[in-house]
Every structure is written in structure tokens, then in C-alpha cells.
Design an enzyme around this catalytic site. Structure first.
Site, PDB file in Angstrom:
ATOM      1  N   THR A 194       0.865  -1.163   0.000  1.00 22.37           N
ATOM      2  CA  THR A 194       0.000   0.000   0.000  1.00 22.37           C
ATOM      3  C   THR A 194       0.907   1.219   0.000  1.00 22.37           C
ATOM      4  O   THR A 194       1.874   1.271   0.766  1.00 22.37           O
ATOM      5  CB  THR A 194      -0.982  -0.034   1.187  1.00 22.37           C
ATOM      6  OG1 THR A 194      -1.711   1.180   1.213  1.00 22.37           O
ATOM      7  CG2 THR A 194      -0.304  -0.242   2.518  1.00 22.37           C
ATOM      8  N   GLU A 339      -4.811  -2.999   4.415  1.00 20.08           N
ATOM      9  CA  GLU A 339      -4.361  -3.647   5.651  1.00 20.08           C
ATOM     10  C   GLU A 339      -5.457  -4.445   6.337  1.00 20.08           C
ATOM     11  O   GLU A 339      -5.186  -5.192   7.277  1.00 20.08           O
ATOM     12  CB  GLU A 339      -3.859  -2.576   6.648  1.00 20.08           C
ATOM     13  CG  GLU A 339      -2.577  -1.897   6.251  1.00 20.08           C
ATOM     14  CD  GLU A 339      -2.785  -0.678   5.358  1.00 20.08           C
ATOM     15  OE1 GLU A 339      -3.827  -0.622   4.665  1.00 20.08           O
ATOM     16  OE2 GLU A 339      -1.918   0.196   5.342  1.00 20.08           O
ATOM     17  N   LYS A 449      -8.744  21.729   9.600  1.00 18.87           N
ATOM     18  CA  LYS A 449      -8.949  22.221  10.965  1.00 18.87           C
ATOM     19  C   LYS A 449      -9.013  23.744  10.927  1.00 18.87           C
ATOM     20  O   LYS A 449      -8.007  24.402  10.680  1.00 18.87           O
ATOM     21  CB  LYS A 449      -7.821  21.731  11.879  1.00 18.87           C
ATOM     22  CG  LYS A 449      -8.386  21.172  13.148  1.00 18.87           C
ATOM     23  CD  LYS A 449      -7.395  20.406  13.954  1.00 18.87           C
ATOM     24  CE  LYS A 449      -8.118  19.835  15.165  1.00 18.87           C
ATOM     25  NZ  LYS A 449      -7.231  19.213  16.096  1.00 18.87           N
ATOM     26  N   TRP A 454     -12.877  20.791  13.549  1.00 21.68           N
ATOM     27  CA  TRP A 454     -12.777  19.996  12.337  1.00 21.68           C
ATOM     28  C   TRP A 454     -13.888  20.313  11.340  1.00 21.68           C
ATOM     29  O   TRP A 454     -15.045  20.407  11.722  1.00 21.68           O
ATOM     30  CB  TRP A 454     -12.890  18.505  12.679  1.00 21.68           C
ATOM     31  CG  TRP A 454     -11.624  17.931  13.171  1.00 21.68           C
ATOM     32  CD1 TRP A 454     -10.374  18.457  13.030  1.00 21.68           C
ATOM     33  CD2 TRP A 454     -11.473  16.700  13.874  1.00 21.68           C
ATOM     34  NE1 TRP A 454      -9.459  17.632  13.613  1.00 21.68           N
ATOM     35  CE2 TRP A 454     -10.096  16.547  14.127  1.00 21.68           C
ATOM     36  CE3 TRP A 454     -12.349  15.714  14.299  1.00 21.68           C
ATOM     37  CZ2 TRP A 454      -9.580  15.443  14.799  1.00 21.68           C
ATOM     38  CZ3 TRP A 454     -11.849  14.620  14.966  1.00 21.68           C
ATOM     39  CH2 TRP A 454     -10.474  14.477  15.218  1.00 21.68           C
TER      40      TRP A 454
HETATM   41  P1  AMP Z   1      -6.559   1.457   0.332  1.00 23.06           P
HETATM   42  O1  AMP Z   1      -5.713   0.683   1.244  1.00 23.06           O
HETATM   43  O2  AMP Z   1      -5.818   2.010  -0.851  1.00 23.06           O
HETATM   44  O3  AMP Z   1      -7.788   0.726  -0.103  1.00 23.06           O
HETATM   45  O4  AMP Z   1      -7.077   2.759   1.135  1.00 23.06           O
HETATM   46  C1  AMP Z   1      -7.823   2.658   2.324  1.00 23.06           C
HETATM   47  C2  AMP Z   1      -8.398   4.010   2.684  1.00 23.06           C
HETATM   48  O5  AMP Z   1      -9.400   4.409   1.743  1.00 23.06           O
HETATM   49  C3  AMP Z   1      -9.097   4.031   4.013  1.00 23.06           C
HETATM   50  O6  AMP Z   1      -8.212   4.140   5.103  1.00 23.06           O
HETATM   51  C4  AMP Z   1     -10.001   5.252   3.864  1.00 23.06           C
HETATM   52  O7  AMP Z   1      -9.292   6.469   4.095  1.00 23.06           O
HETATM   53  C5  AMP Z   1     -10.401   5.205   2.398  1.00 23.06           C
HETATM   54  N1  AMP Z   1     -11.714   4.552   2.256  1.00 23.06           N
HETATM   55  C6  AMP Z   1     -11.970   3.281   1.896  1.00 23.06           C
HETATM   56  N2  AMP Z   1     -13.315   3.066   1.846  1.00 23.06           N
HETATM   57  C7  AMP Z   1     -13.909   4.232   2.200  1.00 23.06           C
HETATM   58  C8  AMP Z   1     -15.270   4.664   2.344  1.00 23.06           C
HETATM   59  N3  AMP Z   1     -16.292   3.857   2.096  1.00 23.06           N
HETATM   60  N4  AMP Z   1     -15.479   5.944   2.757  1.00 23.06           N
HETATM   61  C9  AMP Z   1     -14.458   6.784   3.006  1.00 23.06           C
HETATM   62  N5  AMP Z   1     -13.158   6.438   2.866  1.00 23.06           N
HETATM   63  C10 AMP Z   1     -12.882   5.189   2.469  1.00 23.06           C
END
Ligand code: AMP
Length: 550
Positions: A194, A339, A449, A454
Site C-alpha cells: 500500500t 491492511e 482544521k 474539524w
Molecule cells: P486502500 O488501502 O488504498 O484501499 O485505502 C484505504 C483508505 O481508503 C481508508 O483508510 C479510507 O481512508 C479510504 N476509504 C476506503 N473506503 C472508504 C469509504 N467507504 N469511505 C471513506 N473512505 C474510504
């Protein structure tokens, strides 16, 4: 009170390890003719059933071991789009205890070079179309012994890749059956890096056990409605968190599995969904926005689609509402990360929250309810646990059998992400209510912020995207002398529209708190995206600071 016995009383159940090989065995035995369809550019789709997929996975497993000397724990990479040969690698590689390392071809050159060397890949399996992209990196891979080109002899490209092996020739003379070795279910099965915005990419090492458990729980979620799992279109790439587990879930339930070609244009996606009679699919919000805009413009309907899972970034209410109200499709909004395998929440509201469509849409706009098996905790800056009252928001931590306990050979990243008491820091800011609905307010790095308070960039974007002239929206915090930061909204207008700043601010007024209203609204032709299709707020902030957005 002493609740535990000095010696555990054993349950009298057979002990069978949860192994990835069992998924394809099951599908071959009981869903042998169910199809796996791969769309191909300039050729008819490739079609075969799970029985043949297992045969060829077995042949690959034999070839890897007997011809190339691959043994348990060795890493074998893929540099490939979603295809049946990639699917065979999911089982042929992991089934014998080797580790399938899926590389995202959209990563930057230095990231690809870092991860192949960090993973210690012995071979890379590469799509013929992607060979030219990989060739320039190959001199930086001293330890890669060879490249398996996912093609037959007729389609082998001319290549400078050292020791280029034809996939079809490699597996052709191998036995078509295999008894998968009885591995330890906790053994590594696949590896996915990642890429954060800072530092090197970090390796998430999945196990057989985590993968099978994740697939089981995913199957339960997606079984909404009659036959929703009949035909699954895997739009999410197989190098992004194992295509969200779909290549494991499909054989587990016996779904027909359709792999689209990598050009995900809406007209083509729609045609595939109709011709293959797709009943469910998963992807990031942008895919669905583009598809629905195309369908509306051409007055098209789905004939077979029942449920669509949306994740990767926040799905705005406008998207969920359009899917449910206008297209009659169940929208399943879910949250997760590489993760966490990735799925941690289920997008199904409780029955008492789904009696009217309005209520259902409100619940479905949350990131879903906490899933069985996933522990959640939200904490303030001092590490104090916050209540699940739907209001308090803090850093979201998770734990569970498909959550990473650390990064592969990266102590520093592991120490930053995993707490001493075994929780994984997600980097997201969330609130959770007493029913378990999780609302992701922001990525902690993207939070705005203003005057110490926030502002949720996700909430701002969700409201902006409902404006009829807005195709995509991203809110970023920009430095401000009095308030520390103020929000700025960056908008991609829909084709043929020309909205003004005042029009957008007027539209937001009354829908968000007054002090959340953006100080500026900027219009651009496209937003920068990361290698997994998310808006890159970091790039946007940099572009804004360099005066490139005006
Ligand atoms: P990745 O490992 O590239 O899939 O990224 C994961 C990140 O994507 C998470 O920690 C979130 O910040 C964002 N994410 C995944 N699903 C959602 C969702 N349904 N709504 C908002 N953010 C999301």
C-alpha cells in the site's frame, strides 16, 4: 472468580485448516461449469468454468515447483490486469504455499523498483500488454530469476526481459490434478503493498486463514436479495487488496465471475453488464458516477443488476440515492483498507432502519455497520477511548483475524501503525453509533482544521456532488492567518455546464454549517488521482500552494 479451567476442554470437531486451495476445490467440484469470463480487447471474451480453472491452477502449481523450484514461502509476483490467467495464479501460487505478490502497474517507477526488491520476488508473471511498462525496471531487479509472460506462444511479445518464459508452454505438459499440501492456515498467502503519501510503500502480508475468513464474511454480506451473487463483475483490480477478496469469494459461493478489460469506459462496462447478465459488482465511486451519467444520458436500465458495493473512498448520498431510487439496485457502501483485507463494515442497514427509502439512504450513506470479527475503537489525541454515540469523533483503530498485525519486514512502519495492545491505527477519523454504523469523517492527513474545529472534507464533497453541474468535488484545507486553515472546494464541472462560485456556495448554504462554507471554489478539468483511483489531496494541496489551480 476463576472462569477458565486449568486445562481447556477440547471441542469434538474435526480440525481442517482454512486454506485458499479449498476454495477452488469446492468450486471445481460443485460449480464446475460456472463460467469465468475475461473480456479481451480486439477478441472475443475468454470463457471457461471453475473445473478448468482448477486444472490449469494445478498445472501452474506443478510447473512453478517442478520446473522453477518454487517452494513454500517464496514470493511470486504478478504485474497484470484482471484475467483468467491472473486468477489461476491466485490459486496456483498460494495453493502450494508460495506467496502471490500483486503489483499495481500504476505505481511510480521508484515504488515498483522498491517493492519488487523488498518483497524478494523470484519470478514476475506479466501481462503481454504490460511488458513494455516493466522492461525499463528490470535492470533494477537483480534477484528476479525470470519473467513468466501470461500468453501463448503465438502472442509472445519481443522482449528484453531476461529469461522470459511463455506461460502456456510452461504449464502445458504438467499434470492437471493436484492434492494441495496441507499448509499451516496461518502461513502467508499473498502480499500487497500500500503506497502512502510519504515514505516507501508498506507490505501487507495476508494469510490463508485471514483470506478464507474474509471471503466467508463477504459472501454473507453480498447475498442480499435473490441470486445477487449469481454473476459477479470484478471491476476492482486484482492488485488492489486482492480485488477486495472477490476471486476468493466467487468460488466459495459458486458465482459466475466476469473480468472486464482494463479500459473501464462506461459504455463498455454497461455492455458487459448486460451481455453477461451481471447481478453484482464492486468498485470505487468514480466508476459508478461515470456509469450512471452515461446510462441516464442514453436512457438505459439494468436488466439483471441487483447489488453494487461501493468503497475505496466515500460514496456520496446522491450516488446511493440514484442507484436505489432511479435504478432499483441495492447500494452497499463499505469501508476498509489494504491492511484490513479490506472489508470491515457491512453496507446493510438493520431492518428497523430500512422501512422507508429515505431512511435507508441515510443509513447507507454511512460507511456501514461493524462486521462480525472486526473490533473497533475510536480514540482522542491522548489515546482515550471515545463513546459510540454517533457524535464523538476520533482516530479509528481496528483489530481482527483479517487485520494486519504489522507490515512485511518494516519495523518502523509497523511500530507507527500497531499499538502495544494490538490495535491497528487506520489513519481515518470516524464516529460510530450504538448500532455500529461507522461514519468516516476524514483521512487524518486530509482533515481541515479551522479555528481548532474539524471540518469534514467528505461531508462538504458529499453535498457539493449533489449539485446538477458537479461531476467530481474535492475539499482541501489551505493555510489561513487567522483560522490556521480554511476549506477550498475544487470542482470538475459536468460536460456542457459552467457553474459559478456563487452558485455553488449558494447551493451549500443551509446544507452545511456556515463556517464550513468554502473560502474559495475552483474549477478544474480533472482531479489528480492516486494509483488506486482515489483523489490525491496531497497533490491538490501542492497544486494549490504552487498557484496552479486558478
Ligand atoms: P486502500 O488501502 O488504498 O484501499 O485505502 C484505504 C483508505 O481508503 C481508508 O483508510 C479510507 O481512508 C479510504 N476509504 C476506503 N473506503 C472508504 C469509504 N467507504 N469511505 C471513506 N473512505 C474510504
Amino acid at each position: 472468580m476463576q472462569l477458565t479451567r486449568p486445562r481447556t476442554l477440547p471441542g469434538l470437531m474435526m480440525d481442517a485448516p482454512l486454506l485458499i486451495g479449498t476454495l477452488i476445490d469446492h468450486a471445481a467440484a460443485w460449480h464446475g461449469d460456472v463460467e469465468i469470463v475475461t473480456q479481451q480487447i480486439g477478441a472475443d471474451p475468454h470463457r471457461y468454468g471453475y473445473r478448468d480453472a482448477r486444472k490449469r491452477s494445478a498445472q501452474l502449481a506443478h510447473a512453478l515447483h517442478e520446473k522453477l523450484g518454487i517452494v513454500e514461502g517464496d514470493r511470486v509476483a504478478t504485474f497484470a490486469w484482471n484475467t483468467y490467467r491472473h486468477f489461476e495464479a491466485y490459486f496456483g501460487v498460494s495453493g502450494i504455499g508460495a506467496v502471490l505478490h500483486t503489483i499495481n502497474p500504476r505505481l511510480f517507477a521508484h515504488q515498483i523498483e522498491y517493492i519488487v526488491n523488498h518483497a524478494g520476488d523470484r519470478y514476475v508473471m506479466v501481462d503481454p500488454h504490460l511488458v513494455p511498462l516493466l522492461e525499463p525496471h528490470a535492470p533494477s531487479f537483480p534477484d528476479v530469476e525470470g519473467y513468466i509472460i501470461l500468453a501463448d506462444e503465438e502472442h509472445m511479445p519481443q522482449t528484453s526481459l531476461r529469461n522470459a518464459i511463455c506461460y502456456e508452454t510452461l504449464i502445458a505438459d504438467m499434470p492437471a490434478d493436484i492434492a494441495w499440501p496441507e499448509l499451516d492456515e496461518r502461513a502467508a498467502s499473498s502480499l500487497c503493498y500500500t503506497s502512502g503519501t510519504t515514505g516507501n510503500p508498506k507490505g501487507v502480508m495476508y494469510s490463508h486463514r485471514s483470506t478464507v475468513l474474509h471471503a466467508l464474511c463477504g459472501a454473507a454480506d453480498l447475498s442480499v436479495g435473490e441470486n445477487a451473487l449469481a454473476t459477479l463483475l470484478a471491476i476492482v483490480p486484482m492488485f488492489h487488496a486482492n480485488a477486495w477478496g472477490l476471486p476468493y469469494l466467487a468460488p466459495l459461493v459458486g458465482s459466475k465471475l466476469v473480468f472486464p478489460d482494463p479500459h473501464l469506459d462506461p459504455a463498455r462496462l454497461y455492455a458487459i453488464m448486460e451481455s453477461e447478465r451481471v447481478t453484482t459488482s464492486c468498485g470505487v465511486p468514480t466508476i459508478w458516477f461515470n456509469l450512471l451519467a452515461y446510462m441516464k444520458k442514453n436512457d438505459l436500465r439494468f436488466s439483471t443488476m441487483k447489488a453494487i458495493a461501493i468503497g475505496g473512498s466515500a460514496a456520496p448520498p446522491a450516488l446511493i440515492e440514484t442507484l436505489e431510487r432511479d435504478f432499483g439496485v441495492a447500494a452497499l457502501h463499505a469501508w476498509g483498507m489494504t491492511e484490513t483485507s479490506p472489508s470491515c463494515t457491512t453496507g446493510l442497514p438493520k431492518p428497523q432502519h430500512a422501512t422507508t427509502i429515505e431512511e435507508r439512504i441515510v443509513r447507507k450513506t454511512t460507511q456501514g455497520r461493524v462486521k462480525y470479527g472486526v473490533g473497533v475503537s475510536i480514540r482522542d489525541d491522548d489515546g482515550n477511548a471515545l463513546p459510540f454515540d454517533g457524535v464523538a469523533q476520533g482516530d479509528l483503530f481496528v483489530r481482527g483475524p483479517w487485520v494486519a498485525s504489522g507490515y512485511y519486514e518494516d519495523d518502523e512502519a509497523t511500530a507507527a501503525a500497531v499499538t502495544a495492545d494490538g490495535w491497528f491505527r487506520t489513519g481515518d477519523i470516524a464516529s460510530i453509533d450504538s448500532d455500529g454504523y461507522v461514519v468516516i469523517r476524514d483521512r487524518s492527513k486530509d482533515v481541515i482544521k479551522s479555528g481548532g474545529e474539524w471540518i469534514s472534507s467528505i461531508d462538504l464533497e458529499n453535498v457539493a456532488i449533489a449539485h446538477p453541474a458537479v461531476a467530481e468535488a474535492a475539499a482541501i484545507g489551505v493555510p489561513h492567518p487567522t483560522w490556521a486553515e480554511r476549506p477550498v472546494l475544487v470542482i470538475v464541472p459536468k460536460d456542457g455546464t459552467n457553474p459559478s462560485k456563487t452558485e455553488i456556495v449558494d447551493f451549500l448554504t443551509g446544507k452545511v454549517a456556515k463556517w464550513w462554507l468554502p473560502d474559495d471554489v475552483l474549477f478544474v478539468r480533472e482531479l489528480p488521482h492516486t494509483a488506486t483511483g482515489k483523489v490525491s489531496k496531497k497533490t491538490l494541496r501542492e497544486q494549490h500552494a504552487a498557484g496552479k489551480l486558478v
